[in-house]
Scaffold this motif. Structure first.
Motif, PDB file in Angstrom:
ATOM      1  N   ILE A 104      86.646 115.915  85.703  1.00 59.30           N
ATOM      2  CA  ILE A 104      86.069 114.795  86.280  1.00 59.30           C
ATOM      3  C   ILE A 104      84.700 114.454  85.728  1.00 59.30           C
ATOM      4  O   ILE A 104      84.325 113.307  85.669  1.00 59.30           O
ATOM      5  N   VAL A 105      83.986 115.323  85.843  1.00 67.00           N
ATOM      6  CA  VAL A 105      82.330 115.110  85.102  1.00 67.00           C
ATOM      7  C   VAL A 105      82.523 114.573  83.816  1.00 67.00           C
ATOM      8  O   VAL A 105      81.394 114.027  83.321  1.00 67.00           O
ATOM      9  N   ASP A 106      83.396 114.679  83.006  1.00 66.04           N
ATOM     10  CA  ASP A 106      83.408 114.200  81.434  1.00 66.04           C
ATOM     11  C   ASP A 106      84.485 113.046  81.643  1.00 66.04           C
ATOM     12  O   ASP A 106      84.441 112.372  80.412  1.00 66.04           O
ATOM     13  N   GLU A 107      84.997 112.570  82.484  1.00 62.42           N
ATOM     14  CA  GLU A 107      85.949 111.632  82.533  1.00 62.42           C
ATOM     15  C   GLU A 107      85.519 110.282  81.974  1.00 62.42           C
ATOM     16  O   GLU A 107      84.212 110.115  82.461  1.00 62.42           O
ATOM     17  N   TRP A 108      86.130 109.478  81.116  1.00 59.56           N
ATOM     18  CA  TRP A 108      85.439 108.176  81.114  1.00 59.56           C
ATOM     19  C   TRP A 108      86.171 107.197  80.974  1.00 59.56           C
ATOM     20  O   TRP A 108      87.394 107.264  80.593  1.00 59.56           O
ATOM     21  N   PRO A 109      86.093 106.181  81.665  1.00 56.61           N
ATOM     22  CA  PRO A 109      84.814 105.869  82.364  1.00 56.61           C
ATOM     23  C   PRO A 109      84.758 106.903  83.725  1.00 56.61           C
ATOM     24  O   PRO A 109      85.421 107.322  83.907  1.00 56.61           O
ATOM     25  N   ARG A 110      83.488 106.967  84.067  1.00 60.08           N
ATOM     26  CA  ARG A 110      83.189 107.794  85.304  1.00 60.08           C
ATOM     27  C   ARG A 110      83.665 107.496  86.214  1.00 60.08           C
ATOM     28  O   ARG A 110      83.881 106.224  86.510  1.00 60.08           O
ATOM     29  N   GLN A 111      84.164 108.322  87.102  1.00 61.53           N
ATOM     30  CA  GLN A 111      84.739 107.921  88.636  1.00 61.53           C
ATOM     31  C   GLN A 111      83.774 108.775  89.529  1.00 61.53           C
ATOM     32  O   GLN A 111      84.144 109.886  90.067  1.00 61.53           O
ATOM     33  N   PRO A 112      82.833 107.841  90.168  1.00 60.67           N
ATOM     34  CA  PRO A 112      81.931 108.551  91.300  1.00 60.67           C
ATOM     35  C   PRO A 112      82.599 108.925  92.483  1.00 60.67           C
ATOM     36  O   PRO A 112      82.187 109.934  93.027  1.00 60.67           O
ATOM     37  N   ASP A 113      83.713 108.214  92.889  1.00 59.35           N
ATOM     38  CA  ASP A 113      84.507 108.618  94.027  1.00 59.35           C
ATOM     39  C   ASP A 113      85.191 110.093  93.868  1.00 59.35           C
ATOM     40  O   ASP A 113      84.918 110.843  94.845  1.00 59.35           O
ATOM     41  N   ALA A 114      85.984 110.158  92.623  1.00 60.85           N
ATOM     42  CA  ALA A 114      86.566 111.444  92.454  1.00 60.85           C
ATOM     43  C   ALA A 114      85.361 112.654  92.530  1.00 60.85           C
ATOM     44  O   ALA A 114      85.732 113.622  92.923  1.00 60.85           O
ATOM     45  N   TYR A 115      84.207 112.299  91.816  1.00 59.62           N
ATOM     46  CA  TYR A 115      83.357 113.481  91.731  1.00 59.62           C
ATOM     47  C   TYR A 115      82.569 113.878  93.087  1.00 59.62           C
ATOM     48  O   TYR A 115      82.801 114.863  93.435  1.00 59.62           O
ATOM     49  N   ALA A 116      82.574 112.629  93.841  1.00 57.48           N
ATOM     50  CA  ALA A 116      81.890 112.968  95.312  1.00 57.48           C
ATOM     51  C   ALA A 116      82.941 113.664  96.001  1.00 57.48           C
ATOM     52  O   ALA A 116      82.513 114.561  96.763  1.00 57.48           O
TER      53      ALA A 116
END
Length: 176
Positions: free
Chosen positions: A29-41
């Protein structure tokens, strides 16, 4: 695991598997593009703490904000650029609904200037918690860079830049 009844052993193995998957999801998730703030949080408890470059971010909402800033920053990044956070050698200890562990980190980066290269290496020191919904999440995550070299020893200012972003997120008024 001698001495444990089969059902308890299965539960312990299951907890280890869930935490191991949490660690793996973090790297993806930290490398996913585009970033996914919901998944990270969602990888963190509501009261989580994340420490990197000497600055601690406290709360899931602030961690969401951090990844939102990363999303804004990388939005126009070329398709053939980015990082991969490789999680290696996990050591996990579980005690009921809590756990502790460590995992080695190797960050590789792809850029037009350098191609693929190793950018940094370190170790995460983690506390895990089974949340109210039964999902294992990070309660605390502290990154210690290899020999205090920071996220990129070839770019010593990068650690200071990351620390400034972390501090700006912490200085923002409380998020909803």
């Amino acid at each position: 695991m001698p001495g444990l009844r089969h059902g308890r052993e299965r539960a312990i193995v299951n907890d280890y598997q869930h935490i191991s998957n949490l660690i793996g999801r973090y790297g993806q998730i930290v490398d996913e593009w585009p970033r996914q703030p919901d998944a990270y949080a969602d990888l963190f408890t509501d009261d989580a703490e994340f420490t990197d470059n000497g600055v601690t971010i406290r709360s899931r909402a602030k961690l969401h904000r951090l990844m939102s800033l990363a999303e804004e920053h990388t939005r126009d990044q070329p398709m053939l650029a980015g990082t991969r956070h490789l999680m290696l050698n996990p050591v996990i200890e579980v005690d009921g609904a809590k756990g502790n562990g460590s995992v080695d980190l190797l960050v590789i980066e792809l850029s037009a200037d350098h191609g693929w290269r190793i950018r940094g290496s370190g170790r995460y020191h983690d506390q895990y918690a089974r949340d109210v919904d039964g999902t294992w999440r990070f309660r605390s995550r502290r990154l210690q860079w290899f020999k205090d070299g920071g996220p990129d020893p070839r770019s010593p200012g990068l650690g200071d830049a990351y620390a400034a972003v972390f501090q700006s997120v912490m200085n923002e008024s409380e998020l909803q």
